[in-house]
Design an enzyme around this catalytic site. Structure first.
Site, mmCIF file in Angstrom:
data_model
loop_
_atom_site.group_PDB
_atom_site.id
_atom_site.type_symbol
_atom_site.label_atom_id
_atom_site.label_comp_id
_atom_site.label_asym_id
_atom_site.label_seq_id
_atom_site.Cartn_x
_atom_site.Cartn_y
_atom_site.Cartn_z
ATOM 1 N N ARG A 34 15.368 -4.966 12.416
ATOM 2 C CA ARG A 34 14.462 -4.290 13.353
ATOM 3 C C ARG A 34 13.763 -5.336 14.221
ATOM 4 N NH1 ARG A 34 10.775 -1.076 9.475
ATOM 5 N NH2 ARG A 34 9.306 -2.116 10.835
ATOM 6 N N ARG A 94 0.722 -9.253 13.353
ATOM 7 C CA ARG A 94 0.131 -8.095 12.676
ATOM 8 C C ARG A 94 -0.902 -8.541 11.637
ATOM 9 N NH1 ARG A 94 5.321 -5.487 10.706
ATOM 10 N NH2 ARG A 94 3.984 -4.184 9.455
ATOM 11 N N LYS A 121 0.823 -1.204 0.000
ATOM 12 C CA LYS A 121 0.000 0.000 0.000
ATOM 13 C C LYS A 121 0.863 1.263 0.000
ATOM 14 C CE LYS A 121 -2.182 -0.933 3.834
ATOM 15 N NZ LYS A 121 -1.483 -2.158 4.271
ATOM 16 N N ARG A 144 14.045 -11.365 3.610
ATOM 17 C CA ARG A 144 14.588 -10.026 3.857
ATOM 18 C C ARG A 144 15.463 -10.035 5.115
ATOM 19 N NH1 ARG A 144 10.127 -5.896 3.905
ATOM 20 N NH2 ARG A 144 10.013 -6.142 6.143
ATOM 21 N N ARG A 154 -9.695 1.946 10.067
ATOM 22 C CA ARG A 154 -9.230 0.618 10.483
ATOM 23 C C ARG A 154 -10.393 -0.294 10.857
ATOM 24 N NH1 ARG A 154 -3.829 0.015 11.189
ATOM 25 N NH2 ARG A 154 -2.603 1.862 11.673
#
Length: 196
Positions: free
Chosen positions: A139, A150, A13, A127, A88
């Site tokens: 991270r 998530r 997005k 990644r 949301r």
């Protein structure tokens, strides 16, 4: 051009919003950015949001809805905007609909980028492996477990928006797994159709 982007984390997005922003000169509005800007501007609503955030709480729908309402009246939104990460929930979507109606603003499209969630998890894994192999730092939230959480949260809270907007006849579902340029072209085709 007034758009809402739906899709789970990692669906692309942000990438697509940036391309549209660059091409059409309309802002991408993310809830986090809007909240930070309102707090920094020390507006009344920004002060209310800051008090909640400083106390470690989640900013209420009322505050978020009001921040969005004020933001879409800003001069840079005159030609349109892309909402990313808002609404949301279905209650937020209903509040947005009332808000837009009161301002005589119509949405051009609600675009959902459909993706293969397992493929997204594999992307994160590769990644992370590439980052580690290159000697980089990963991270703390950039790992498959956090990502799965998530995704689950997205399915639970945000996925019902798909049904809501489909029921309004506003939802367009695109293949988010396609090549980036193909996705961009599909979005532009949708916009041309809605403008016709």
């Amino acid at each position: 051009m007034r758009l809402i982007f739906l899709g789970p984390p990692g669906a692309g997005k942000g990438t697509q919003a940036k391309r549209l922003t660059d091409r059409y000169g309309i802002p991408q509005l993310s809830t986090g950015d809007m909240l930070r800007a309102a707090v920094k501007a020390e507006s009344d609503i920004g002060k209310r949001a800051k008090a909640v955030m400083d106390a470690g709480g989640l900013v209420s729908d009322d505050i978020v809805n009001q921040i969005v309402s004020e933001r879409i009246e800003a001069p840079d939104c005159a030609k349109g905007f892309i909402l990313d990460g808002y609404p949301r929930t279905v209650p937020q979507a209903k509040a947005l609909a009332e808000n837009l109606l009161a301002k005589s603003i119509e949405l051009d499209a609600v675009i959902e980028l459909k993706v293969d969630e397992e493929a997204l998890v594999r992307r994160i894994e590769s990644r992370v492996a590439e980052t580690v192999a290159a000697g980089g730092t990963v991270r703390s939230d950039d790992n498959p477990e956090s990502f799965r959480k998530r995704l689950a949260e997205y399915r639970e809270k945000t996925a019902p928006l798909s049904e809501y907007y489909a029921g309004q006849g506003q939802l367009v579902v695109l293949d988010g797994m396609a090549d980036m340029d193909v996705v961009t072209k599909s979005i532009e085709d949708v916009l041309e159709t809605s403008a016709a």
